[in-house]
Design a protein around this motif. Structure first.
Motif, short mmCIF file in Angstrom:
data_model
loop_
_atom_site.label_atom_id
_atom_site.label_comp_id
_atom_site.label_asym_id
_atom_site.label_seq_id
_atom_site.Cartn_x
_atom_site.Cartn_y
_atom_site.Cartn_z
N PRO A 68 0.84 -1.20 0.00
CA PRO A 68 0.00 0.00 0.00
C PRO A 68 0.87 1.25 0.00
CG PRO A 68 -0.54 -1.47 1.84
CD PRO A 68 0.75 -1.94 1.27
N GLY A 71 1.41 8.91 0.57
CA GLY A 71 2.16 10.03 -0.02
C GLY A 71 3.64 9.74 -0.19
N THR A 73 5.98 9.62 1.97
CA THR A 73 6.88 10.44 2.78
C THR A 73 7.45 9.67 3.96
OG1 THR A 73 5.19 11.30 4.27
CG2 THR A 73 5.54 12.52 2.22
N GLY A 74 7.05 8.40 4.12
CA GLY A 74 7.57 7.57 5.20
C GLY A 74 9.08 7.46 5.08
N THR A 141 -0.53 11.34 3.35
CA THR A 141 -1.96 11.08 3.34
C THR A 141 -2.41 10.60 4.73
OG1 THR A 141 -1.61 8.75 2.79
CG2 THR A 141 -1.83 10.29 0.94
P1 FAD Z 1 3.65 6.39 2.95
O1 FAD Z 1 5.06 6.81 3.10
O2 FAD Z 1 3.12 6.26 1.58
O3 FAD Z 1 3.45 4.98 3.69
C1 FAD Z 1 3.89 4.79 5.02
C2 FAD Z 1 3.51 3.36 5.46
O4 FAD Z 1 2.10 3.24 5.57
C3 FAD Z 1 3.93 2.28 4.46
O5 FAD Z 1 4.27 1.13 5.18
C4 FAD Z 1 2.69 2.05 3.61
O6 FAD Z 1 2.66 0.75 3.07
C5 FAD Z 1 1.59 2.26 4.65
N1 FAD Z 1 0.35 2.82 4.11
C6 FAD Z 1 0.18 4.00 3.45
N2 FAD Z 1 -1.13 4.19 3.20
C7 FAD Z 1 -1.79 3.11 3.68
C8 FAD Z 1 -3.16 2.72 3.73
N3 FAD Z 1 -4.11 3.50 3.25
N4 FAD Z 1 -3.47 1.54 4.30
C9 FAD Z 1 -2.51 0.72 4.83
N5 FAD Z 1 -1.20 1.05 4.81
C10 FAD Z 1 -0.85 2.24 4.25
N6 FAD Z 1 6.41 11.45 10.85
C11 FAD Z 1 5.98 11.75 12.09
O7 FAD Z 1 5.41 10.88 12.74
N7 FAD Z 1 6.15 12.99 12.63
C12 FAD Z 1 6.76 13.98 11.96
O8 FAD Z 1 6.91 15.08 12.49
C13 FAD Z 1 7.22 13.71 10.64
N8 FAD Z 1 7.80 14.68 9.92
C14 FAD Z 1 8.20 14.39 8.63
C15 FAD Z 1 8.78 15.40 7.88
C16 FAD Z 1 9.21 15.15 6.57
C17 FAD Z 1 9.82 16.26 5.76
C18 FAD Z 1 9.05 13.86 6.01
C19 FAD Z 1 9.49 13.55 4.62
C20 FAD Z 1 8.47 12.85 6.77
C21 FAD Z 1 8.05 13.09 8.08
N9 FAD Z 1 7.46 12.11 8.85
C22 FAD Z 1 7.02 12.39 10.11
C23 FAD Z 1 7.30 10.78 8.29
C24 FAD Z 1 6.03 10.66 7.37
O9 FAD Z 1 5.56 11.85 6.92
C25 FAD Z 1 4.91 10.04 8.10
O10 FAD Z 1 5.31 8.77 8.45
C26 FAD Z 1 3.59 9.97 7.30
O11 FAD Z 1 2.60 9.62 8.23
C27 FAD Z 1 3.58 8.98 6.13
O12 FAD Z 1 2.42 9.19 5.34
P2 FAD Z 1 2.41 8.85 3.79
O13 FAD Z 1 1.04 9.05 3.27
O14 FAD Z 1 3.49 9.54 3.07
O15 FAD Z 1 2.70 7.27 3.84
#
Ligand code: FAD
Length: 469
Positions: A68, A71, A73-74, A141
Motif C-alpha cells: 500500500p 504520499g 513520505t515515510g 496522506t
Molecule cells: P507512505 O510513506 O506512503 O506509507 C507509510 C507506510 O504506511 C507504508 O508502510 C505504507 O505501506 C503504509 N500505508 C500508506 N497508506 C496506507 C493505507 N491507506 N493503508 C494501509 N497502509 C498504508 N512522521 C511523524 O510521525 N512525525 C513527523 O513530524 C514527521 N515529519 C516528517 C517530515 C518530513 C519532511 C518527512 C518527509 C516525513 C516526516 N514524517 C514524520 C514521516 C512521514 O511523513 C509520516 O510517516 C507519514 O505519516 C507517512 O504518510 P504517507 O502518506 O506519506 O505514507
C-alpha cells in the motif's frame, strides 16, 4: 504479472489506472530520500473502496503481494516494494474525498488517500481544528499517517494519530470490507480492532477511510525561547510549564547549543535571540481559547517563575505572530542545517521523560569514548519524550568513512535507549529499515504475539511482506 491478473485489474479500475511500464511506474518505486528503488509488476490506482476490495481479492487468488502506498513520505522504506519485482503497489491517491463533517459530533470522515493538509483545511473551513501537523503535511496522506501512527508538533496537547481516530474502514487481506467507520468516543464491544490497523504499516490490511476527531480552534498562541544550563533544567521547566499552563501548553521542544550553532552557520538570516551561547534551549508554545493577551500572560508568568527559581538562564517571549514564526523557524531549520552540514546517522527514539537528561549524558559519553570528536545533533519533542538523536562526524573526519560505522553507532544508541526503558522508533515506524533492530530489541513474547496476529489476519502473507516482521 500474469496476463490474466493484469487483465482482471484493468477490468476492475479501467486500463489507464493500471501502470505496467517502467517509466510510468518509476515515481512509485523510489523512497522519499532517494535511498532505494524497488521493482513492481504494476501500480494499481483504484478510485473507491469497492475497487480496492476487488483488487485485493484478485491479488490474493494469484498470491501476489501488495504494497500500500500513500504520499510516500515515510522514512523507513515502508511503501517501497522490494527488488524482486514480485509485488504490486496499490496507491490510495484517488481515494481522496472528505465524505462528511459532523460539527456537533466534532468529527470528519475522510478517505485514506486524502492529503493531511486538505483535511486540516476542510476542518478549518468548518471552524474547527484537525490538530495533526507535520512538515510533510502537504504530501502525506491520512492513510499513511494512520498506518505509521504519525506524531508531529501537536502531540503534547492532542496526542498521536491514534488518539485522533475514532473509526476505520479497512479492506482485509482476503478482500473483505470492514466497515468500522463509527464516530463513537465510547464503544466497549470486544477487541479494539481499530488499534491493530493503526501503526501496522500496511501489513494487516488496507485502510480506505477514517473517522477523525476535531477540536475547537485556539483563538491565539504564542511562543518563547528559553536558554538553559542543562537538559535537567529543561525537564524542570517542562514540569513547571505543565503545572502553570496545563493543556494550554501546546509545544515544548528541546534543542542543544550545537543544533542552534548549525542553524546560525547555515541560515545566517534567521533570528539570533541571545547574545551568548547556552548549553540547551527550549521552545515553548502556549495556546489560548480566549485571546492573545491571555496566552502571552500565561507564558510570561510561567517564564518569570522559571527565571526567579533559576531554572531558566534567559528567555525571549515573542510579541507578535511574526516573532513566533521566527522562533519556530529556528527549530524547523535544524534538519535542513544538518543536511547542509553533510551526512549523519539518524535515530528517532523515545524515552520516559524523567530519564531523558540521564540518557543524553550517558549516550553522549559512550559515543565520545568510541568515536572521539563525533558530534551529536540532539533535538526533539521533549514534551512527548521523543528525541532526534543524530550523530555526525567530528571536524576533519570524512563523512563516508564515518558512515561506515553506522551499525556500531546504531548499536550504542539503541542499546542505551533500551537500557533507559525507551523505544527505538518514536515516530517513523519499522518498515524495511529497522526490522533487524526490532528483532533484537522487542520482547520475544510481544514479537510472537505480533507474528500470530499477522498470520491470523493475513495467512497468505500478501500484505506488505518484509515490513515490520
Ligand atoms: P507512505 O510513506 O506512503 O506509507 C507509510 C507506510 O504506511 C507504508 O508502510 C505504507 O505501506 C503504509 N500505508 C500508506 N497508506 C496506507 C493505507 N491507506 N493503508 C494501509 N497502509 C498504508 N512522521 C511523524 O510521525 N512525525 C513527523 O513530524 C514527521 N515529519 C516528517 C517530515 C518530513 C519532511 C518527512 C518527509 C516525513 C516526516 N514524517 C514524520 C514521516 C512521514 O511523513 C509520516 O510517516 C507519514 O505519516 C507517512 O504518510 P504517507 O502518506 O506519506 O505514507
Amino acid at each position: 504479472m500474469t496476463d490474466e491478473l493484469l487483465k482482471r485489474c484493468r477490468d476492475i479500475v479501467g486500463a489507464s489506472w493500471v501502470l505496467a511500464d517502467e517509466a510510468a511506474m518509476a515515481p512509485y518505486l523510489t523512497d522519499w530520500r532517494g535511498r532505494f528503488t524497488g521493482r513492481a509488476r504494476a501500480v494499481l490506482l483504484p478510485s473507491n473502496t469497492a475497487e480496492v476490495a476487488q483488487l485485493v481479492r484478485a491479488c490474493a487468488e494469484h498470491r501476489v503481494p501488495i504494497v500500500p502506498r500513500g504520499g510516500r513520505t515515510g522514512l523507513v522504506l515502508g511503501s517501497v516494494p522490494d527488488a524482486s519485482g514480485a509485488a504490486v503497489v496499490l496507491s490510495l491517491r484517488r481515494l481522496n474525498r472528505v465524505r462528511a463533517v459532523d460539527a456537533t459530533n466534532r468529527t470528519i470522515t475522510v478517505e485514506a488517500g486524502a492529503i493531511l493538509q486538505s483535511i486540516r483545511d476542510a476542518a478549518a473551513a468548518a471552524g474547527m481544528l484537525f490538530p495533526l501537523s507535520l512538515a510533510a503535511e502537504g504530501s502525506c496522506t491520512i492513510g499513511g499517517n494512520l498506518s505509521t501512527n504519525a506524531g508531529g508538533t501537536a502531540v503534547l496537547r492532542y496526542g498521536n494519530t491514534r488518539e485522533l481516530c475514532l473509526g476505520l474502514e479497512v479492506v482485509t487481506p482476503k478482500g473483505e470490507v470492514w466497515d468500522g467507520l463509527r464516530g463513537l468516543r465510547k464503544d466497549n464491544t470486544g477487541y479494539a480492532l481499530r488499534e491493530l490497523f493503526i501503526g501496522a504499516e500496511g501489513t494487516l490490511g488496507i485502510i480506505t477511510g477514517a473517522v477523525l476527531k476535531l477540536h475547537p480552534q485556539p483563538k491565539a498562541s504564542t511562543v518563547a525561547l528559553v536558554a538553559l544550563e542543562s537538559a535537567e533544567d529543561a525537564l524542570a521547566l517542562l514540569s513547571l510549564m505543565q503545572e502553570r499552563c496545563a493543556s494550554s501548553l501546546t509545544g515544548f521542544e528541546l534543542m542543544s547549543d550545537f543544533c542552534l550553532h548549525l542553524v546560525a552557520t547555515h541560515f545566517p538570516h534567521l533570528p539570533r535571540p541571545f547574545d551568548g551561547r547556552h548549553p540547551q534551549y527550549a521552545l515553548l508554545e502556549v495556546s489560548s481559547s480566549e485571546s492573545e493577551s491571555h496566552a502571552v500572560g500565561m507564558l510570561e508568568n510561567a517564564i518569570e517563575a522559571a527565571l526567579e527559581t533559576a531554572i531558566a538562564g534567559d528567555a525571549v517571549v515573542a510579541t507578535s505572530m511574526a516573532q513566533s514564526g521566527g522562533l519556530w523557524q529556528l527549530r524547523e531549520h535544524i534538519p535542513l542545517a544538518q543536511a547542509s552540514a553533510g551526512k549523519n546517522i539518524k535515530h528517532d527514539v523515545s524515552l520516559p521523560i524523567s530519564r531523558i537528561a540521564e540518557f543524553i549524558a550517558t549516550t553522549d559519553a559512550k559515543l565520545a569514548d568510541a568515536f572521539p570528536g563525533c558530534q551529536v545533533v540532539c533535538f526533539g519533542h521533549l514534551g512527548d519524550g521523543n528525541l532526534h538523536y543524530n550523530v555526525a562526524p567530528g571536524e576533519g573526519v570524512a563523512h563516508d568513512a564515518f558512515l561506515a560505522h553506522q551499525s556500531d553507532i546504531n548499536r550504542i544508541v539503541h542499546d542505551s535507549v533500551v537500557a533507559f526503558g525507551g523505544s527505538i522508533s518514536a515516530e517513523h515506524g519499522i518498515g524495511a529499515l529497522k526490522r533487524e533492530d526490532l528483532k533484537r530489541y522487542k520482547d520475544p513474547v510481544e514479537l510472537e504475539m505480533m507474528r500470530a496476529i499477522k498470520a491470523a489476519l493475513d495467512p497468505l502473507g500478501i500484505m506488505n511482506p518484509g515490513k515490520i516482521l
